[in-house]
Design a protein around this motif. Structure first.
Motif, PDB file in Angstrom:
ATOM      1  N   ALA A 138       7.224  80.040 -72.315  1.00 56.49           N
ATOM      2  CA  ALA A 138       6.883  81.131 -71.396  1.00 56.49           C
ATOM      3  C   ALA A 138       8.110  81.591 -70.616  1.00 56.49           C
ATOM      4  O   ALA A 138       8.354  82.791 -70.451  1.00 56.49           O
ATOM      5  CB  ALA A 138       5.777  80.675 -70.443  1.00 56.49           C
ATOM      6  N   GLY A 139       8.911  80.629 -70.145  1.00 52.91           N
ATOM      7  CA  GLY A 139      10.113  80.984 -69.407  1.00 52.91           C
ATOM      8  C   GLY A 139      11.117  81.741 -70.257  1.00 52.91           C
ATOM      9  O   GLY A 139      11.697  82.740 -69.808  1.00 52.91           O
ATOM     10  N   PHE A 140      11.316  81.307 -71.489  1.00 52.99           N
ATOM     11  CA  PHE A 140      12.294  81.959 -72.353  1.00 52.99           C
ATOM     12  C   PHE A 140      11.807  83.321 -72.848  1.00 52.99           C
ATOM     13  O   PHE A 140      12.612  84.216 -73.090  1.00 52.99           O
ATOM     14  CB  PHE A 140      12.642  81.050 -73.534  1.00 52.99           C
ATOM     15  N   GLY A 155      17.898  82.858 -77.236  1.00 53.64           N
ATOM     16  CA  GLY A 155      17.424  84.083 -77.851  1.00 53.64           C
ATOM     17  C   GLY A 155      16.256  83.861 -78.788  1.00 53.64           C
ATOM     18  O   GLY A 155      15.475  82.914 -78.619  1.00 53.64           O
ATOM     19  N   PRO A 156      16.114  84.708 -79.793  1.00 51.63           N
ATOM     20  CA  PRO A 156      14.978  84.626 -80.718  1.00 51.63           C
ATOM     21  C   PRO A 156      14.867  83.292 -81.451  1.00 51.63           C
ATOM     22  O   PRO A 156      13.760  82.818 -81.715  1.00 51.63           O
ATOM     23  CB  PRO A 156      15.251  85.765 -81.706  1.00 51.63           C
ATOM     24  N   VAL A 157      16.005  82.658 -81.773  1.00 49.79           N
ATOM     25  CA  VAL A 157      15.950  81.359 -82.446  1.00 49.79           C
ATOM     26  C   VAL A 157      15.218  80.336 -81.582  1.00 49.79           C
ATOM     27  O   VAL A 157      14.373  79.562 -82.059  1.00 49.79           O
ATOM     28  CB  VAL A 157      17.366  80.860 -82.783  1.00 49.79           C
ATOM     29  N   TRP A 162      10.520  76.951 -79.874  1.00 48.46           N
ATOM     30  CA  TRP A 162       9.525  76.489 -78.895  1.00 48.46           C
ATOM     31  C   TRP A 162       8.105  76.763 -79.391  1.00 48.46           C
ATOM     32  O   TRP A 162       7.204  75.929 -79.210  1.00 48.46           O
ATOM     33  CB  TRP A 162       9.745  77.174 -77.543  1.00 48.46           C
ATOM     34  N   SER A 163       7.893  77.913 -80.002  1.00 53.49           N
ATOM     35  CA  SER A 163       6.559  78.243 -80.512  1.00 53.49           C
ATOM     36  C   SER A 163       6.164  77.295 -81.644  1.00 53.49           C
ATOM     37  O   SER A 163       5.012  76.847 -81.717  1.00 53.49           O
ATOM     38  CB  SER A 163       6.529  79.689 -81.013  1.00 53.49           C
ATOM     39  N   PHE A 164       7.121  76.971 -82.510  1.00 56.48           N
ATOM     40  CA  PHE A 164       6.828  76.069 -83.621  1.00 56.48           C
ATOM     41  C   PHE A 164       6.494  74.662 -83.119  1.00 56.48           C
ATOM     42  O   PHE A 164       5.536  74.035 -83.593  1.00 56.48           O
ATOM     43  CB  PHE A 164       8.024  76.014 -84.568  1.00 56.48           C
ATOM     44  N   ARG A 229       8.470  88.200 -84.590  1.00 55.10           N
ATOM     45  CA  ARG A 229       8.844  88.910 -85.812  1.00 55.10           C
ATOM     46  C   ARG A 229       8.510  90.389 -85.692  1.00 55.10           C
ATOM     47  O   ARG A 229       9.267  91.251 -86.151  1.00 55.10           O
ATOM     48  CB  ARG A 229       8.113  88.293 -87.016  1.00 55.10           C
ATOM     49  N   PHE A 230       7.393  90.710 -85.054  1.00 55.43           N
ATOM     50  CA  PHE A 230       6.989  92.101 -84.871  1.00 55.43           C
ATOM     51  C   PHE A 230       7.960  92.831 -83.953  1.00 55.43           C
ATOM     52  O   PHE A 230       8.137  94.053 -84.067  1.00 55.43           O
ATOM     53  CB  PHE A 230       5.571  92.158 -84.295  1.00 55.43           C
ATOM     54  N   ALA A 231       8.595  92.084 -83.049  1.00 57.24           N
ATOM     55  CA  ALA A 231       9.572  92.693 -82.143  1.00 57.24           C
ATOM     56  C   ALA A 231      10.874  93.036 -82.854  1.00 57.24           C
ATOM     57  O   ALA A 231      11.752  93.667 -82.255  1.00 57.24           O
ATOM     58  CB  ALA A 231       9.858  91.749 -80.977  1.00 57.24           C
ATOM     59  N   GLY A 232      11.022  92.623 -84.117  1.00 56.43           N
ATOM     60  CA  GLY A 232      12.194  93.014 -84.890  1.00 56.43           C
ATOM     61  C   GLY A 232      13.178  91.906 -85.166  1.00 56.43           C
ATOM     62  O   GLY A 232      14.251  92.163 -85.719  1.00 56.43           O
ATOM     63  N   PHE A 233      12.826  90.652 -84.812  1.00 55.63           N
ATOM     64  CA  PHE A 233      13.733  89.535 -85.038  1.00 55.63           C
ATOM     65  C   PHE A 233      13.271  88.737 -86.253  1.00 55.63           C
ATOM     66  O   PHE A 233      12.115  88.307 -86.320  1.00 55.63           O
ATOM     67  CB  PHE A 233      13.777  88.629 -83.805  1.00 55.63           C
ATOM     68  N   GLN A 234      14.172  88.541 -87.177  1.00 64.16           N
ATOM     69  CA  GLN A 234      13.823  87.836 -88.403  1.00 64.16           C
ATOM     70  C   GLN A 234      13.586  86.367 -88.124  1.00 64.16           C
ATOM     71  O   GLN A 234      14.062  85.809 -87.141  1.00 64.16           O
ATOM     72  CB  GLN A 234      14.942  87.988 -89.438  1.00 64.16           C
ATOM     73  N   PHE A 235      12.842  85.728 -89.044  1.00 60.26           N
ATOM     74  CA  PHE A 235      12.640  84.292 -88.954  1.00 60.26           C
ATOM     75  C   PHE A 235      13.981  83.587 -89.131  1.00 60.26           C
ATOM     76  O   PHE A 235      14.862  84.081 -89.835  1.00 60.26           O
ATOM     77  CB  PHE A 235      11.654  83.814 -90.019  1.00 60.26           C
ATOM     78  N   PRO A 236      14.163  82.439 -88.499  1.00 62.54           N
ATOM     79  CA  PRO A 236      15.429  81.712 -88.659  1.00 62.54           C
ATOM     80  C   PRO A 236      15.724  81.393 -90.120  1.00 62.54           C
ATOM     81  O   PRO A 236      14.810  81.125 -90.909  1.00 62.54           O
ATOM     82  CB  PRO A 236      15.196  80.421 -87.856  1.00 62.54           C
ATOM     83  N   PHE A 237      16.994  81.417 -90.477  1.00 62.35           N
ATOM     84  CA  PHE A 237      17.491  81.085 -91.817  1.00 62.35           C
ATOM     85  C   PHE A 237      17.042  82.083 -92.878  1.00 62.35           C
ATOM     86  O   PHE A 237      17.102  81.795 -94.062  1.00 62.35           O
ATOM     87  CB  PHE A 237      17.060  79.676 -92.251  1.00 62.35           C
TER      88      PHE A 237
END
Length: 254
Positions: A138-140, A155-157, A162-164, A229-237
């Protein structure tokens, strides 16, 4: 190597890709704010669920009492009591033909010798980890919505990570607690604790509200990953080599 398009601002040539990445997007702010609020709500929901005794509700049958009087049909209802419990405490109504007698019980330290303690403690531990990483997430999310994150764990990574972790903890909680209740027959062990010559069997049982809150929290954290992902950031790797080449070229320019 292809030329990177530029936009001139105040007589300074800034790469178009860098400009777009640094410019705040209202849509991304809204998405990250929603995800942050959902993560915070999950932390509160999990904390509330831990303290309740609404993880399991069931009916306990007094087998010995029914056999003593040879009860049949509707008479068996006089030998069916209730039980409900959470992770720390619970209550049961003992029914052996002479009316209900309520009892309160606690897992620590009373029932540690009769329950699978390692599994039970693991469930509590993963609940704590779920709360921690839900708050961290939530903080990030809020930091990414209103701040200037780096392309690291800030960032997105980091948001994906954290979500995973939070989603995985929720799944582990449900798996471990389900095995404790169904495979190790937790309700029967609680009902037969210090009962002496009387034997109790599980008549019926089902998971209650607090257990399903954990399921909802796991789904919310999975939804948060989709929102990232919907915000435009690809999944890691999953970044292509071309993207890495362009990024390296931009770094060399500066």
């Amino acid at each position: 190597m292809g030329r990177i398009p530029c936009r001139c601002l105040a007589e300074n040539c800034i790469p178009q890709r860098t400009l777009d990445a640094t410019m705040p997007a209202q849509q991304k702010k809204i998405i990250f704010c929603i995800a942050g609020v959902l993560s915070f709500a999950c932390a509160l929901g999990t904390a509330a669920a831990i303290g309740t005794q609404r993880w399991v509700k069931g009916m306990i049958f007094c087998k010995t009492g029914a056999l003593l009087v040879n009860a049949t049909g509707q008479e068996l209802e006089k030998f069916i009591g209730e039980i409900q419990y959470g992770l720390f405490h619970g209550e049961r109504v003992r029914q052996c033909g002479l009316g209900g007698r309520p009892f309160q019980f606690s897992f620590f330290p009373d029932l540690l010798k009769v329950i699978p303690a390692s599994i039970h403690v693991s469930v509590i531990l993963f609940c704590t980890v779920l709360i921690i990483f839900a708050l961290v997430g939530a903080g990030f999310f809020m930091f990414n919505a209103f701040g200037s994150p780096y392309e690291t764990l800030h960032g997105p990574v980091g948001l994906y990570l954290w979500s995973f972790i939070a989603c995985s903890c929720g799944c582990l909680i449900m798996i471990l607690f389900s095995s404790e209740v169904k495979i190790h027959h937790l309700s029967e062990k609680i009902a037969n604790f210090k009962e002496g010559s009387f034997t109790f069997k599980t008549h019926s049982e089902q998971f209650a509200n607090s257990f399903w809150i954990i399921l909802v929290c796991s789904l919310v954290h999975f939804l948060n990953a989709l929102l990232i992902r919907f915000a435009g950031f690809q999944f890691p790797f999953s970044k292509s080599k071309d993207s890495g080449t362009i990024t390296g070229a931009v770094d060399l320019m500066y």
